[in-house]
Write an enzyme that holds these catalytic residues in place. Structure first.
Site, PDB file in Angstrom:
ATOM      1  N   ASN A  84       0.875  -1.173   0.000  1.00 13.98           N
ATOM      2  CA  ASN A  84       0.000   0.000   0.000  1.00 13.98           C
ATOM      3  C   ASN A  84       0.913   1.224   0.000  1.00 13.98           C
ATOM      4  O   ASN A  84       1.545   1.527   1.014  1.00 13.98           O
ATOM      5  CB  ASN A  84      -0.882  -0.040   1.261  1.00 13.98           C
ATOM      6  CG  ASN A  84      -1.689   1.229   1.442  1.00 13.98           C
ATOM      7  OD1 ASN A  84      -1.761   2.072   0.547  1.00 13.98           O
ATOM      8  ND2 ASN A  84      -2.311   1.372   2.611  1.00 13.98           N
ATOM      9  N   TRP A  85       0.974   1.869  -1.142  1.00 15.73           N
ATOM     10  CA  TRP A  85       1.886   3.012  -1.251  1.00 15.73           C
ATOM     11  C   TRP A  85       1.375   4.265  -0.540  1.00 15.73           C
ATOM     12  O   TRP A  85       2.098   5.251  -0.420  1.00 15.73           O
ATOM     13  CB  TRP A  85       2.124   3.350  -2.736  1.00 15.73           C
ATOM     14  CG  TRP A  85       3.069   2.434  -3.432  1.00 15.73           C
ATOM     15  CD1 TRP A  85       3.719   1.351  -2.911  1.00 15.73           C
ATOM     16  CD2 TRP A  85       3.482   2.524  -4.809  1.00 15.73           C
ATOM     17  NE1 TRP A  85       4.513   0.770  -3.860  1.00 15.73           N
ATOM     18  CE2 TRP A  85       4.390   1.462  -5.033  1.00 15.73           C
ATOM     19  CE3 TRP A  85       3.177   3.388  -5.862  1.00 15.73           C
ATOM     20  CZ2 TRP A  85       4.991   1.260  -6.282  1.00 15.73           C
ATOM     21  CZ3 TRP A  85       3.769   3.186  -7.098  1.00 15.73           C
ATOM     22  CH2 TRP A  85       4.674   2.140  -7.302  1.00 15.73           C
ATOM     23  N   LYS A  86       0.107   4.251  -0.150  1.00 15.36           N
ATOM     24  CA  LYS A  86      -0.499   5.452   0.460  1.00 15.36           C
ATOM     25  C   LYS A  86      -0.267   6.647  -0.480  1.00 15.36           C
ATOM     26  O   LYS A  86      -0.321   6.474  -1.689  1.00 15.36           O
ATOM     27  CB  LYS A  86       0.048   5.669   1.874  1.00 15.36           C
ATOM     28  CG  LYS A  86      -0.069   4.381   2.699  1.00 15.36           C
ATOM     29  CD  LYS A  86       0.194   4.560   4.156  1.00 15.36           C
ATOM     30  CE  LYS A  86       0.030   3.214   4.848  1.00 15.36           C
ATOM     31  NZ  LYS A  86       0.176   3.286   6.302  1.00 15.36           N
ATOM     32  N   HIS A 134      -9.276   1.119   5.417  1.00 12.15           N
ATOM     33  CA  HIS A 134      -7.948   1.302   6.017  1.00 12.15           C
ATOM     34  C   HIS A 134      -8.058   2.232   7.228  1.00 12.15           C
ATOM     35  O   HIS A 134      -8.876   3.151   7.234  1.00 12.15           O
ATOM     36  CB  HIS A 134      -6.979   1.884   4.982  1.00 12.15           C
ATOM     37  CG  HIS A 134      -5.568   1.859   5.464  1.00 12.15           C
ATOM     38  ND1 HIS A 134      -5.060   2.842   6.287  1.00 12.15           N
ATOM     39  CD2 HIS A 134      -4.576   0.951   5.293  1.00 12.15           C
ATOM     40  CE1 HIS A 134      -3.804   2.536   6.586  1.00 12.15           C
ATOM     41  NE2 HIS A 134      -3.486   1.393   5.997  1.00 12.15           N
ATOM     42  N   GLU A 157      -6.386   4.661   8.125  1.00  9.68           N
ATOM     43  CA  GLU A 157      -6.267   6.096   7.817  1.00  9.68           C
ATOM     44  C   GLU A 157      -7.575   6.644   7.246  1.00  9.68           C
ATOM     45  O   GLU A 157      -7.926   7.804   7.465  1.00  9.68           O
ATOM     46  CB  GLU A 157      -5.077   6.322   6.871  1.00  9.68           C
ATOM     47  CG  GLU A 157      -3.769   6.166   7.627  1.00  9.68           C
ATOM     48  CD  GLU A 157      -2.641   5.519   6.848  1.00  9.68           C
ATOM     49  OE1 GLU A 157      -2.642   5.561   5.608  1.00  9.68           O
ATOM     50  OE2 GLU A 157      -1.734   4.955   7.510  1.00  9.68           O
ATOM     51  N   GLU A 215      -4.706  -4.829  10.811  1.00  6.70           N
ATOM     52  CA  GLU A 215      -3.680  -3.797  10.975  1.00  6.70           C
ATOM     53  C   GLU A 215      -3.913  -3.070  12.303  1.00  6.70           C
ATOM     54  O   GLU A 215      -4.722  -2.132  12.357  1.00  6.70           O
ATOM     55  CB  GLU A 215      -3.753  -2.787   9.820  1.00  6.70           C
ATOM     56  CG  GLU A 215      -3.524  -3.417   8.460  1.00  6.70           C
ATOM     57  CD  GLU A 215      -2.967  -2.412   7.450  1.00  6.70           C
ATOM     58  OE1 GLU A 215      -2.015  -2.767   6.759  1.00  6.70           O
ATOM     59  OE2 GLU A 215      -3.466  -1.275   7.377  1.00  6.70           O
ATOM     60  N   GLY A 249       3.126   2.351  10.714  1.00  8.37           N
ATOM     61  CA  GLY A 249       4.067   3.456  10.530  1.00  8.37           C
ATOM     62  C   GLY A 249       4.898   3.770  11.762  1.00  8.37           C
ATOM     63  O   GLY A 249       5.573   4.790  11.814  1.00  8.37           O
ATOM     64  N   SER A 275       4.057  -2.041  10.123  1.00 10.18           N
ATOM     65  CA  SER A 275       5.521  -2.111  10.292  1.00 10.18           C
ATOM     66  C   SER A 275       6.136  -3.437   9.859  1.00 10.18           C
ATOM     67  O   SER A 275       7.105  -3.916  10.466  1.00 10.18           O
ATOM     68  CB  SER A 275       5.921  -1.765  11.733  1.00 10.18           C
ATOM     69  OG  SER A 275       5.553  -0.426  12.020  1.00 10.18           O
TER      70      SER A 275
HETATM   71  P1  13P Z   1       3.500   0.498   7.501  1.00 12.92           P
HETATM   72  O1  13P Z   1       3.976  -0.799   6.871  1.00 12.92           O
HETATM   73  O2  13P Z   1       4.193   1.701   6.953  1.00 12.92           O
HETATM   74  O3  13P Z   1       3.481   0.412   8.985  1.00 12.92           O
HETATM   75  O4  13P Z   1       1.952   0.666   7.039  1.00 12.92           O
HETATM   76  C1  13P Z   1       1.076  -0.382   7.202  1.00 12.92           C
HETATM   77  C2  13P Z   1      -0.175  -0.084   6.484  1.00 12.92           C
HETATM   78  O5  13P Z   1      -0.948   0.767   6.890  1.00 12.92           O
HETATM   79  C3  13P Z   1      -0.449  -0.829   5.242  1.00 12.92           C
HETATM   80  O6  13P Z   1      -1.752  -0.618   4.806  1.00 12.92           O
END
Ligand code: 13P
Length: 257
Positions: A10-12, A96, A98, A167, A173, A212
């Site tokens: 997931n590149w966000k 997600h 976020e 998650e 993150g 992470s």
């Molecule tokens: P990180 O791997 O940067 O912690 O992010 C996880 C995530 O939210 C994947 O959707």
């Protein structure tokens, strides 16, 4: 285990179309020949055409990070499932953390999106996970159960088109992943709940761990019996680290048979 492990990135909100092309030039040769994992990358919407073009002829799949629940209309700034599908996406990430916590998406809204995306023939990765406060208050399992049941309401018969990403919000993150045995406990609980929703199809669902994940912890996480893939944020942005995670998954899946 019937399905391949799913190694999803997931590149966000990272990378431009040009950077997307450069990424795949480096990434594709690194994962060539891996046959026991399914590799998926979910870039920002604007990068999807470049990503789809770049992966042509390879087994790498492309997905969206979100979508709206209507097909079209006056919904400024939104993207519909039919648009994702036509652009070449096979998957969409929904719910997600976020989206839930920064953009205020409720379980009801997420459920409408899940229904609409499945109707359009997209595979859905539904994300669930507790905050630190919820974990410390002993609410982890209640939160996960609610998010699962409300998120999947009305699509229990389509569980073979759904994957779940666990998650924990406190692990996203932060550099601090859940301990493999703690993640495994939640994954086992998720499979119990999925069996309550649809005993025939629950085993088809891949429950991924996210938060992470990096090359150094991927093996300990992916070797847990109920962790059937990973959803990777930060470490998916570098071709070599994401390829390393895919290779770890491939080796484990091959040795498990
Ligand atoms: P990180 O791997 O940067 O912690 O992010 C996880 C995530 O939210 C994947 O959707």
């Amino acid at each position: 285990m019937t399905e391949k492990l799913l190694i999803a990135g997931n590149w966000k909100m990272h990378k431009t179309p040009r950077q997307t092309v450069e990424y795949f030039e480096q990434f594709k040769p690194l994962v060539k020949g891996l046959e026991s994992v399914e590799i998926l990358i979910c870039p920002p919407f604007i990068d999807i055409p470049a990503a789809v073009e770049s992966v042509k002829g390879s087994p790498i799949k492309i997905g969206g990070q979100n979508c709206f629940y209507e097909k079209e209309g006056a919904f400024t700034g939104e993207i519909s499932p039919v648009m994702l599908r036509e652009a070449g996406c096979e998957y969409v990430i929904l719910g997600h953390s976020e989206r839930r916590h920064i953009f205020g998406e409720s379980d009801e809204v997420i459920n409408k999106k899940v229904v609409a995306a499945l109707e359009e023939g997209l595979r859905v990765i539904l994300c669930v996970g507790e905050t630190l406060q919820e974990r410390e208050s002993g609410l982890t399992f209640t939160v996960i159960e609610t998010q699962l049941k409300l998120g999947l309401s009305g699509v229990e018969d389509k569980l073979d088109k759904v994957d779940i990403a666990y998650e924990p919000v406190w692990a996203i993150g932060t550099g601090v992943a859940a301990k493999p045995e703690d993640a495994e406990e939640v994954h086992r609980f998720i499979y119990d709940k999925l069996r309550e929703l649809n005993p025939q199809k629950a085993e088809k669902v891949r429950v991924l761990y996210g938060g992470s994940v990096k090359p150094s912890n991927a093996e300990s996480l992916l070797s847990q019996p109920h962790i059937r893939g990973v959803l990777v944020g930060g470490a998916s942005l570098k071709p070599d680290s994401f390829a390393q995670i895919a290779k770890i998954g491939d080796t484990l899946a091959t040795s498990k048979g």
